[in-house]
Design a protein around this motif. Structure first.
Motif, PDB file in Angstrom:
ATOM      1  N   ASN A  14      10.179  -6.850  -2.229  1.00  0.00           N
ATOM      2  CA  ASN A  14      11.858  -7.717  -1.508  1.00  0.00           C
ATOM      3  C   ASN A  14      11.801  -6.746  -0.904  1.00  0.00           C
ATOM      4  OD1 ASN A  14      11.470  -9.933  -3.432  1.00  0.00           O
ATOM      5  ND2 ASN A  14      12.455  -8.602  -5.546  1.00  0.00           N
ATOM      6  N   ILE A  15      12.619  -5.797  -1.230  1.00  0.00           N
ATOM      7  CA  ILE A  15      13.154  -4.722   0.084  1.00  0.00           C
ATOM      8  C   ILE A  15      12.214  -4.899   1.243  1.00  0.00           C
ATOM      9  CG2 ILE A  15      13.404  -2.282   0.413  1.00  0.00           C
ATOM     10  CD1 ILE A  15      13.988  -2.804  -2.189  1.00  0.00           C
ATOM     11  N   GLY A  28      23.980   1.100  -0.253  1.00  0.00           N
ATOM     12  CA  GLY A  28      24.331   2.676  -0.092  1.00  0.00           C
ATOM     13  C   GLY A  28      23.711   2.943  -1.520  1.00  0.00           C
ATOM     14  N   TYR A  29      22.967   3.633  -2.149  1.00  0.00           N
ATOM     15  CA  TYR A  29      22.125   3.619  -3.330  1.00  0.00           C
ATOM     16  C   TYR A  29      20.777   3.504  -3.674  1.00  0.00           C
ATOM     17  CZ  TYR A  29      26.926   3.932  -6.080  1.00  0.00           C
ATOM     18  OH  TYR A  29      28.259   4.862  -5.477  1.00  0.00           O
ATOM     19  N   LEU A  30      20.583   2.347  -2.503  1.00  0.00           N
ATOM     20  CA  LEU A  30      18.512   2.672  -2.473  1.00  0.00           C
ATOM     21  C   LEU A  30      17.811   3.523  -2.306  1.00  0.00           C
ATOM     22  CD1 LEU A  30      18.159  -0.126   0.704  1.00  0.00           C
ATOM     23  CD2 LEU A  30      17.528   0.404  -1.341  1.00  0.00           C
ATOM     24  N   ASP A  60       1.235  -1.005   0.141  1.00  0.00           N
ATOM     25  CA  ASP A  60       0.375  -0.015  -0.077  1.00  0.00           C
ATOM     26  C   ASP A  60       0.540   1.385  -0.201  1.00  0.00           C
ATOM     27  OD1 ASP A  60      -1.992  -1.443   0.704  1.00  0.00           O
ATOM     28  OD2 ASP A  60      -2.788  -1.430   2.395  1.00  0.00           O
ATOM     29  N   LEU A  61       1.960   1.519   0.780  1.00  0.00           N
ATOM     30  CA  LEU A  61       2.777   1.929   0.683  1.00  0.00           C
ATOM     31  C   LEU A  61       3.707   2.753  -0.390  1.00  0.00           C
ATOM     32  CD1 LEU A  61       3.621   5.328   2.595  1.00  0.00           C
ATOM     33  CD2 LEU A  61       4.886   3.175   3.983  1.00  0.00           C
ATOM     34  N   LEU A  62       4.858   1.676  -0.366  1.00  0.00           N
ATOM     35  CA  LEU A  62       5.708   1.733  -1.049  1.00  0.00           C
ATOM     36  C   LEU A  62       5.282   1.744  -2.589  1.00  0.00           C
ATOM     37  CD1 LEU A  62       8.499  -0.936   0.439  1.00  0.00           C
ATOM     38  CD2 LEU A  62       8.520   1.611   0.910  1.00  0.00           C
ATOM     39  N   SER A  76      13.803   8.809  -0.523  1.00  0.00           N
ATOM     40  CA  SER A  76      13.568   8.193   1.013  1.00  0.00           C
ATOM     41  C   SER A  76      13.273   7.084   1.643  1.00  0.00           C
ATOM     42  CB  SER A  76      13.210   9.261   1.651  1.00  0.00           C
ATOM     43  OG  SER A  76      13.703  10.694   1.852  1.00  0.00           O
ATOM     44  N   LEU A  77      11.964   6.622   0.816  1.00  0.00           N
ATOM     45  CA  LEU A  77      11.510   5.570   1.255  1.00  0.00           C
ATOM     46  C   LEU A  77      12.005   4.418   0.830  1.00  0.00           C
ATOM     47  CD1 LEU A  77       7.980   5.640  -0.866  1.00  0.00           C
ATOM     48  CD2 LEU A  77       8.394   5.536   1.243  1.00  0.00           C
ATOM     49  N   GLY A  78      13.418   4.790  -0.268  1.00  0.00           N
ATOM     50  CA  GLY A  78      14.658   3.191  -0.741  1.00  0.00           C
ATOM     51  C   GLY A  78      15.491   4.030   0.912  1.00  0.00           C
TER      52      GLY A  78
END
Lengths: 389, 370
Positions: A333-334, A205-207, A58-60, A186-188
């Motif tokens: 996945n994340i 670090g690149y999320l 729902d969010l991501l 920022s979600l990542g």
């Protein structure tokens, strides 16, 4: 082609409407359960798995797939690609609804939803990326709302206010892109705080960069996908310009998405190399990672390119659906699948039927509201009194 | 009572806000400062080799925190057969690990020097106090559970069965008792001195002293000295820590540092994007305008050219027409004259006899006209 009267009055009990009705009733029951018995009664969440599909999907996914709003309005108003003009309004509408639903869904997930304004108005936890997400989503929802109001004002015949808002278009668009850049990334970055819980193939670090870049082609694919659906079901609501331009929009976005997806692949490989995670590719997780990356990024990227070159709308539409699924897969996945990968399988999370039901309920609300707005307000057609050209 | 690291990470966010609202904030994005914890803050050293799994600490914890009666009484050691973690009403657990002989280890909040939960909380519901305890303020908590996602030790728990007032719960290092000058409940209850309370710096020295004094009994590692930037709770063990359910792959980077990069990018984006995007807009606008001007110029030029060409053509045509017209007139005149001459001749021939002079007269005048 602005047909003011809807013909649907005669047939209210179509199969679709009955299904929607059932979903809404079930959703209402689940809502009562959630707010009387608590999260524990409705979800499979536990202390090890505090975030489930209400966050992961729902969010991501909601936020990523609502990126069409900033992508389309930036293409049209900032980059001056006028041929996307007819796509802006439907994209803004879906973005606004998407974000509104994200916030709505959060009311189910957080413990004390009436405190959702707290991070902005009561106690600012500025060291938290979630604070940034919250602030940006709050501001962006406001921006999207203002960006959409001209359609409502035209519907209501409020010419003067509409004129004022239309003058703000460029400022609102730029503000929207800034806010989108920030919260999409920022979600990542939320998951960067948990390197010990997220599988190394997904942790990077690149999320934030991955999330931001992928939101662009997610948004474009979603615009193509929605336009496919709208053509099928709301074709009578579209004006000549919308019909004329929509293929151009699809091909234009197909080409752009293809390029961006190739760039995304490149930076994914860079991330893989910098953390030297190549050895994981030979594991089961590696296979899963490759399915996501090859099957749902590289393949649709090529399909987009072919669709553009051969002017094959079917290819473009299939690629758009695959890309959307790929984004959903990546976000899940994340947040869920590769999150807590180290826990024994008994401690892993799988959503309950009631959780899935609530998510379906929320998506259904979105579809119902979209249909309501698009059949009444000038979204898919230009209001005859306010033609731009 | 905020800690300095959190404060300066916070400043970055504040700078972002400041930019958005026009105020000026201080940003310390790329500092190489290392926060070593509040001076003279407290901690607890857990000597895993001394723990006998009696669950007295669990019982004491339950009592001092007014937690509900457990389902299984604390003197029932059968719970040790399963691996447990902290829960909404269980702030500490002792687990038994398969080893020869058995090894027991206590688990509770480690009270990080730079807590992940506090850094993750978007309403500042967590505070690292100067005494070392990480405490939670229920009156601010929204219940988003990001703290639970963030905690590398899987400590915070959530009251999933409360519909409207769920809290995040965890060990407070008995902060209220510390303020009264008392020991944490578990430390006071431990019959084997497996828990030692004291100033963290001194505990650290003591822990290493033990390891040096009894190298056969201990592994060469004080858990919590550097893990995730260091914790107030420290551990020494005879077996490797991964064997007693403690992760050894957490690294030494504190949680706030893990997210400092993305946070420091915020003000940059807020500052640069509007400029870049306005630039893009200006460029596309200018391109449009130039294209329009060029088009207009090209059109004007084409029109002028074609007009000139038409004029030239027209002139040439006119000239040609005039010439042709003159030629035609001349031809017609000539023809008319010739005809007239011929006629005159004929008339002359007819009237040759009666009037011979008139014929020669008219013939002369024609010669002159030519």
């Amino acid at each position: 082609m602005a047909v003011e009267k809807t013909q649907s009055n005669t047939q209210k009990f179509t199969a679709t409407n009955v299904i929607i009705g059932i979903i809404l009733v079930v959703g209402a029951i689940l809502t009562i359960l959630r707010f009387t018995k608590g999260l524990g009664a409705v979800t499979n969440l536990d202390n090890n798995n505090p975030w489930g599909i209400w966050i992961g999907f729902d969010l991501l996914c909601g936020v990523a797939l609502a990126a069409g709003g900033y992508v389309t309005s930036a293409a049209c108003y900032v980059f001056g690609l006028k041929r996307y003009h007819s796509a802006v309004r439907p994209a803004i509408l879906t973005a606004f609804l998407g974000y509104a639903l994200v916030v709505f869904a959060l009311h189910y997930d957080v413990g004390r939803p009436w405190r959702l304004p707290y991070p902005i108005f009561v106690s600012q936890g500025t060291s938290s990326l979630l604070f940034e997400v919250g602030l940006c989503v709050f501001l962006y929802l406001t921006v999207l709302f203002i960006e959409f109001t001209p359609a409502a004002f035209e519907w209501l015949g409020l010419k003067k206010i509409r004129q004022i808002v239309v003058k703000l278009t460029l400022v609102l668009t730029i503000f929207g892109v800034v806010l989108s850049t920030l919260h999409q990334s920022s979600l990542g970055a939320l998951f960067m705080i948990a390197p010990s819980k997220l599988h190394p193939l997904w942790y990077s670090g690149y999320l934030p960069v991955y999330f931001f870049i992928s939101s662009m082609f997610a948004g474009m694919s979603m615009v193509i996908f929605e336009s496919t659906l709208a053509h099928r079901y709301l074709s009578h609501k579209m004006d000549h310009a919308h019909h004329e331009e929509s293929h151009g929009v699809a091909f234009g976005f197909a080409k752009a998405a293809s390029f961006i997806m190739m760039g995304y692949l490149a930076i994914k490989i860079v991330g893989l190399s910098i953390d030297n995670n190549w050895n994981y590719l030979a594991t089961g997780w590696g296979l899963w990672f490759l399915i996501e990356l090859v099957g749902f990024v590289a393949f649709p990227a090529i399909l987009f390119a072919m669709g553009f070159r051969e002017k094959n709308l079917m290819f473009v539409r299939i690629a758009a659906v695959l890309t959307v699924l790929g984004i959903v897969l990546n976000r899940l996945n994340i947040s869920i699948i590769a999150f807590n990968y180290h826990l024994p399988s008994a401690d892993r999370y799988f959503p309950s039927l009631m959780e899935i039901g609530t998510s379906v309920f929320i998506v259904t609300i979105g579809i119902v509201v979209y249909r309501f707005v698009a059949t009444r307000m000038p979204v898919l057609y230009e209001h005859p009194d306010y033609k731009t050209h | 009572m905020a800690i300095s690291r959190r404060k300066f990470i916070g400043c970055i966010g504040a700078a972002a806000l400041g930019n958005a609202t026009g105020a000026l904030g201080k940003a310390y994005g790329a500092s190489n400062k290392h926060f070593k914890g509040y001076p003279d803050s407290f901690g607890v050293l857990h000597d895993i080799t001394k723990c006998i799994g009696c669950r007295k600490c669990e019982s004491a914890c339950n009592a001092v925190n007014d937690l509900p009666e457990p389902r299984v009484p604390f003197d029932d050691l059968s719970v040790l057969d399963t691996r447990r973690r902290t829960d909404a009403d269980v702030f500490t657990v002792v687990n038994r690990f398969q080893h020869e002989p058995y090894v027991f280890a206590k688990k509770q909040c480690n009270h990080c020097l730079e807590p992940a939960c506090a850094s993750a909380c978007f309403v500042k519901a967590f505070t690292k106090t100067k005494q070392g305890a990480v405490i939670y303020d229920e009156s601010l908590c929204v219940g988003c559970r990001y703290c639970m996602v963030a905690c590398p030790f899987d400590v915070p728990a959530y009251e999933y069965h409360k519909a409207l007032t769920p809290r995040v719960t965890k060990c407070t290092m008995c902060y209220p008792r510390l303020l009264e000058g008392k020991l944490p409940g578990c430390v006071e209850a431990c019959p084997k001195n497996a828990l030692v309370f004291g100033k963290r710096d001194e505990l650290l020295k003591y822990a290493w002293k033990r390891i040096y004094a009894y190298p056969d009994q201990y592994t060469d590692h004080v858990y919590g000295e550097h893990e995730m930037g260091g914790t107030s709770w420290l551990y020494i063990s005879g077996v490797s820590f991964s064997e007693v359910g403690m992760r050894e792959d957490l690294g030494i980077t504190s949680a706030p540092e893990l997210t400092a990069g993305p946070l420091s990018a915020v003000p940059i984006v807020v500052g640069l994007w509007p400029v870049l995007l306005t630039g893009m807009y200006a460029i596309s606008k200018r391109k449009d305008r130039i294209a329009q001007e060029e088009k207009a110029a090209a059109v004007a030029e084409t029109i002028a050219l074609s007009q000139e060409e038409t004029q030239n053509k027209l002139d040439a045509l006119r000239e040609k027409m005039t010439r042709e017209k003159t030629a035609a007139i001349n031809f017609e005149v000539k023809k008319a004259l010739e005809e007239a001459e011929k006629e005159a001749q004929e008339t002359a021939d007819q009237e040759q006899k009666p009037e011979p002079e008139a014929g020669s007269d008219s013939g002369e005048s024609i010669e002159e006209d030519k």
